[in-house]
Structure formats: C-alpha cells, structure tokens
Design an enzyme around this catalytic site. Structure first.
Site, PDB file in Angstrom:
ATOM      1  CB  SER A  30      -0.415   0.370   0.831  1.00  0.00           C
ATOM      2  OG  SER A  30      -0.334   0.055   2.458  1.00  0.00           O
ATOM      3  CB  ALA A  83       9.968  -2.684   5.620  1.00  0.00           C
ATOM      4  CG  ASP A  84       5.344  -6.792   6.150  1.00  0.00           C
ATOM      5  OD1 ASP A  84       4.062  -6.163   6.138  1.00  0.00           O
ATOM      6  OD2 ASP A  84       6.229  -7.297   5.543  1.00  0.00           O
ATOM      7  CE  LYS A  94      10.802  -5.808   0.663  1.00  0.00           C
ATOM      8  NZ  LYS A  94       9.436  -4.895   0.865  1.00  0.00           N
ATOM      9  N   GLY A  95       6.733  -8.845   3.349  1.00  0.00           N
ATOM     10  CA  GLY A  95       7.067  -9.535   2.908  1.00  0.00           C
ATOM     11  C   GLY A  95       4.873 -10.072   3.265  1.00  0.00           C
ATOM     12  CD  GLU A 103       8.267  -7.193  -1.631  1.00  0.00           C
ATOM     13  OE1 GLU A 103       7.519  -6.728  -1.597  1.00  0.00           O
ATOM     14  OE2 GLU A 103       8.706  -7.638  -0.648  1.00  0.00           O
TER      15      GLU A 103
END
Ligand code: 5RP
Length: 223
Positions: A30, A83-84, A94-95, A103
C-alpha cells in the site's frame, strides 16, 4: 496525519531518488502504491520499471509505465519498496504482501534500496510482525517444525479459506514468537533449509535509506 497520508508523503518523497532516463525498481504494497501514483506523474522522464509482483506490474501498466523483465536489464540504480518492520540498522522484515521473493531479487539487482514506511514500522528488534517465509509446498510441515524448535509458531497463510499461492506458485508460512536478534545470521541460516524459497528477513539486502513518515514530516534515515 492519518497512516494513509503518511504513506502518501513518503511515496512522494521517494521520487527524489528516481534517476531520470533510467529504469526504477518498484516494490509491492500500500505504501508503494502511493509511490506508483506519484511516479506516474513523471513517467515521461523515466525509461520504465522493473516490478516485484503481478499486482505492481498491473498497476504500473495501467498508469502507462513500461515494465521490463529483470533479465532484460542490468543493475538498477534504485529500488523503492516498503517494509513490515525496519530496525535502526536498515534490516527489514518484508513479505506482508507475499511478494518477498521477487522483492529480494529486484533489491539484489539494485545499487540502492530506498525503504518507504510510516513510523509505526520502525522497531528496536525484528520479530513482532509475523515473519513471512515462502516455501515449496512439500517442505511446509518440516519447515514449520524447524521454526517450532526455534520457539516460533508457524502457520500457512490463508486467503478466502484456502492456502494463499504466491506469484511463484509456492506457499507462505507466517511465523510468530520470534525475536530476531541477529538478522544477518538468521537470514543466512533459514535460507539454507531445504524447501525455503525466501525468508522475509532482508539483512543481506538491507535498506540504504529509509524515508520515514512522521507527524512532523519525512525523516530520512541512512544506514
Ligand atoms: C510486500 C511487502 C510490503 O513492502 C510490506 O508488506 C509493507 O506493505 P505496506 O506498505 O502495505 O504496509 O513486503 O510483500
């Protein structure tokens, strides 16, 4: 400022790193979608993009940005992605959007990784966000047991009541309960387990720059 506004802010700020006349690496998620909207406004100044997922490819093409295959192009000057989680050294998890393998490939092909994130993603130690791992289906039970032995709890990611299948035709295992004190060693170790396609720790391909969206504006972290 809302989280959505913070994402738009860093998406716009990332344009500063795009090199005119070149091909830019584009991530997934997003926050990146805000970057893509901004990039579309300068599409005539770039040659095109290399994409990290089918979703991003569709979005880029819909906005008239040419998409190149990784194998058609050489090293990219910059890769922009979200990034998470990101720590103070630029290591990331990430992911969350299941696109971690592509990525990591595009990141590895790029000289500079610019991470765009709102400030909620900045953490002291990686591991609070469930760690995504892309796994070949026949290896999932064994890989999940290995995470169990490390103190983690692993689950196969579901979508609409079925296991989610990635763009590469594989599954995602999400692991909670990990405390990733040494991201580089962790990534090296898990990447060697048979059947693991990609682990969502980005330490070998860590960020060089993070544009962090905060209530007082964009904060630039360099690593
Ligand atoms: C997708 C990713 C994303 O970059 C990550 O999940 C962050 O997404 P968002 O910007 O939606 O918070 O790694 O696989």
């Amino acid at each position: 400022m809302t989280q959505d506004e913070l994402k738009a802010l860093v998406g716009q700020a990332a344009l500063h790193y795009v090199v005119p006349g070149e091909i830019v690496g584009v991530g997934t998620g997003s926050t990146v979608n805000k970057f893509i909207e901004a990039l579309a406004r300068m599409k005539d100044q770039i040659k095109g993009a290399v994409s990290s997922s089918e979703a991003t490819t569709q979005r880029l093409k819909a906005l008239g940005i040419p998409v190149f295959d990784c194998n058609e192009v050489g090293e990219l000057s910059v890769y922009i992605d979200g990034a998470d989680e990101i720590d103070a050294q630029g290591h990331m998890v990430k992911g969350g959007g299941a696109a971690l393998t592509r990525e990591k490939i595009v990141a590895a092909q790029s000289r500079q990784f610019v991470c765009i994130a709102d400030e909620s993603k900045l953490v002291k130690t990686l591991g609070a966000f469930p760690l995504p791992v892309e796994v070949i289906p026949m290896a999932t039970a064994r890989v999940m047991r290995q995470f169990g032995a490390m103190g983690g709890l692993a689950q196969i990611r579901q979508k609409d009541g079925h296991p989610l299948v990635t763009d590469n035709g594989q599954l995602i295992v999400d692991v909670t309960g990990l405390h990733i004190a040494d991201p580089l060693a962790f990534e090296t170790q898990v990447s060697q387990w048979p059947g693991v396609v990609t682990v969502g720790v980005f330490a070998h391909q860590k960020a060089h720059v993070c544009l962090l969206g905060t209530a007082s504006g964009v904060k630039t972290l360099t690593f």
